[in-house]
Design a protein around this motif. Structure first.
Motif, mmCIF file in Angstrom:
data_model
loop_
_atom_site.group_PDB
_atom_site.id
_atom_site.type_symbol
_atom_site.label_atom_id
_atom_site.label_comp_id
_atom_site.label_asym_id
_atom_site.label_seq_id
_atom_site.Cartn_x
_atom_site.Cartn_y
_atom_site.Cartn_z
ATOM 1 N N ILE A 246 14.312 68.015 71.867
ATOM 2 C CA ILE A 246 12.916 68.451 71.834
ATOM 3 C C ILE A 246 12.691 69.307 70.595
ATOM 4 O O ILE A 246 13.440 70.263 70.340
ATOM 5 N N GLN B 101 11.295 71.130 78.340
ATOM 6 C CA GLN B 101 11.244 69.796 78.948
ATOM 7 C C GLN B 101 9.875 69.555 79.570
ATOM 8 O O GLN B 101 9.246 68.509 79.354
ATOM 9 N N LEU B 102 9.386 70.508 80.344
ATOM 10 C CA LEU B 102 8.063 70.374 80.963
ATOM 11 C C LEU B 102 6.969 70.272 79.907
ATOM 12 O O LEU B 102 6.051 69.452 80.028
ATOM 13 N N LYS C 105 14.420 74.255 80.502
ATOM 14 C CA LYS C 105 13.518 73.873 81.595
ATOM 15 C C LYS C 105 12.073 73.769 81.120
ATOM 16 O O LYS C 105 11.396 72.750 81.356
ATOM 17 N N LYS D 27 7.735 67.810 71.254
ATOM 18 C CA LYS D 27 7.883 66.386 71.569
ATOM 19 C C LYS D 27 9.360 66.032 71.683
ATOM 20 O O LYS D 27 10.239 66.714 71.151
ATOM 21 N N HIS D 28 9.620 64.923 72.377
ATOM 22 C CA HIS D 28 10.976 64.392 72.481
ATOM 23 C C HIS D 28 11.313 63.594 71.227
ATOM 24 O O HIS D 28 10.484 62.847 70.701
ATOM 25 N N ALA E 183 7.172 69.195 76.821
ATOM 26 C CA ALA E 183 7.218 67.907 76.131
ATOM 27 C C ALA E 183 6.749 66.780 77.037
ATOM 28 O O ALA E 183 5.992 65.894 76.616
ATOM 29 N N ASP E 184 7.183 66.804 78.294
ATOM 30 C CA ASP E 184 6.814 65.750 79.242
ATOM 31 C C ASP E 184 5.309 65.737 79.531
ATOM 32 O O ASP E 184 4.700 64.671 79.661
ATOM 33 N N GLU E 185 4.716 66.929 79.615
ATOM 34 C CA GLU E 185 3.332 67.048 80.098
ATOM 35 C C GLU E 185 2.357 67.503 79.021
ATOM 36 O O GLU E 185 1.205 67.821 79.315
ATOM 37 N N ASN E 186 2.827 67.558 77.752
ATOM 38 C CA ASN E 186 1.943 67.832 76.622
ATOM 39 C C ASN E 186 1.273 69.198 76.719
ATOM 40 O O ASN E 186 0.086 69.352 76.435
ATOM 41 N N TRP E 187 2.046 70.210 77.099
ATOM 42 C CA TRP E 187 1.512 71.560 77.193
ATOM 43 C C TRP E 187 1.324 72.181 75.813
ATOM 44 O O TRP E 187 2.008 71.858 74.851
#
Length: 281
Positions: free
Chosen positions: A271, A242-243, A239, A265-266, A245-249
Motif C-alpha cells: 500500500i 488496508q481499510l 489494519k 492504493k494497493h 485502500a480497500d474503501e477509498n478513505w
C-alpha cells in the motif's frame, strides 16, 4: 468537503519543531530528510492541524493544538510559531470560541490538548466555554498517572480544569458519537488514543492523530520513537491502511506541514500514497 450532515473545514492552529530522530524512530536521517528536512538543531516541522465540523446545531473541533500557555524557554525548545493560535484562526473564518459545542480530543498530549484550556485573569478555564469535551477514559487515566518515559507529554493544566468545570466526558471504547462520527481506538503511540472516523454512504475521512503524523509515515516502518508500543503501531498501521485502500478513505494528517489529507492504493509493492490534498475544500 461535506460528509453526511457535516461540512468539514481545515483549521491550522500552529507549527512546531520536534527532533527528527524522535519523529522517525529507527529510520536513518538520509531517508527521512528527503521528505521532512531538519533545521540546524535537527528539528522537523510539524503543523497542528485540526478539523472543524459544522452542521445546523453543532460546531465540533477535533483536537486543540498547542495552546498559548508556553513560556519563552519552551517556545524556543519547541520552535512554537506565535503567528497562529486556535481561537484567532477560528475568528478569521467567522467562528467565535463560544460557538463550539463539542471538542473531540484524540488524546491528551500537549500538542493535541494544549488549546483546551486558557489563562483568564490568572485562572485556568476551558477555552471553549459552551463545549463538552470528549476523550477516552483509558487515556485520561494514563494521563493522570503516566510513566516516567512520557510524563512530559501530559501537562495536567491542559485537562484538569476541564474536570473541575465538569465538561470532560470520558468515553469507554469504540462508540458511535452520532450517525456520522465514530471513534477508533489505537494503543501503539499511547494508551487509549481515539482516531475520529467521519463517514456517510459515499465518503469516509479518518483523522489519524498520531498513528501517522506525516504523509511520509504511510510507509509501515516509519514509526515514531515517541511511541510506547511501536510494534502495536505497526499492526495498527497495517489494519487501517488496508481499510483505507480497500474503501477509498481520506486519511487526515494532523502534523504534516504541507498536506492535510491523502488517499492510498494497493500496488505490487504494498500500500502506497496515491493522491494528496492540501485542504478539504
Amino acid at each position: 468537503m461535506q460528509i453526511g450532515k457535516y461540512k468539514l473545514k481545515t483549521i491550522l492552529s500552529g507549527f512546531i519543531g520536534l527532533d527528527g530522530g524522535a519523529m522517525f524512530g529507527i529510520i536513518p536521517k538520509p531517508l527521512w530528510e528527503k521528505t521532512n528536512p531538519a533545521d540546524e538543531l535537527n528539528r522537523v516541522t510539524l503543523s497542528t492541524r485540526n478539523v472543524l465540523l459544522i452542521c445546523d446545531d453543532k460546531k465540533i473541533l477535533i483536537d486543540t493544538g498547542m495552546g498559548n500557555k508556553w513560556d519563552e524557554k519552551l517556545k524556543s525548545i519547541y520552535r512554537i510559531d506565535p503567528a497562529l493560535e486556535l481561537e484567532h484562526t477560528l475568528e478569521l473564518i467567522g467562528i467565535n470560541s463560544d460557538e463550539i459545542t463539542d471538542v473531540l480530543l484524540t488524546h491528551l498530549h500537549f500538542d493535541h490538548a494544549g488549546g483546551s484550556t486558557k489563562l483568564e485573569n490568572g485562572k485556568l478555564i476551558p477555552s471553549f466555554q459552551n463545549a463538552k469535551y470528549f476523550v477516552q477514559k483509558k487515556n485520561f487515566e494514563w494521563a493522570m498517572n503516566p510513566s516516567d518515559r512520557d510524563k512530559g507529554s501530559y501537562i495536567k493544566e491542559n485537562f484538569e480544569p476541564l474536570v473541575k468545570e465538569g465538561v470532560l466526558n470520558l468515553v469507554d471504547g469504540e462508540i458511535d458519537f452520532d450517525e456520522n462520527i465514530s471513534f477508533k481506538i489505537i494503543n501503539g503511540h499511547t494508551f487509549g488514543q481515539q482516531m475520529v472516523r467521519i463517514s456517510d454512504s459515499s465518503n469516509t475521512l479518518l483523522y489519524c492523530a498520531d498513528l501517522m503524523p506525516f504523509v511520509s509515515q504511510i510507509r509501515i516502518p516509519y514509526v515514531m520513537g515517541y511511541d510506547l508500543q511501536p510494534m502495536i503501531t505497526v499492526q495498527e498501521k497495517k489494519k487501517y491502511l488496508q481499510l483505507a485502500a480497500d474503501e477509498n478513505w481520506y486519511l487526515y494528517f494532523g502534523h504534516d506541514p504541507q498536506f492535510a489529507a491523502a488517499k492510498v492504493k494497493h500496488t505490487g509493492k504494498g500500500i502506497v500514497q496515491d493522491k494528496t490534498f492540501t485542504d478539504l475544500e
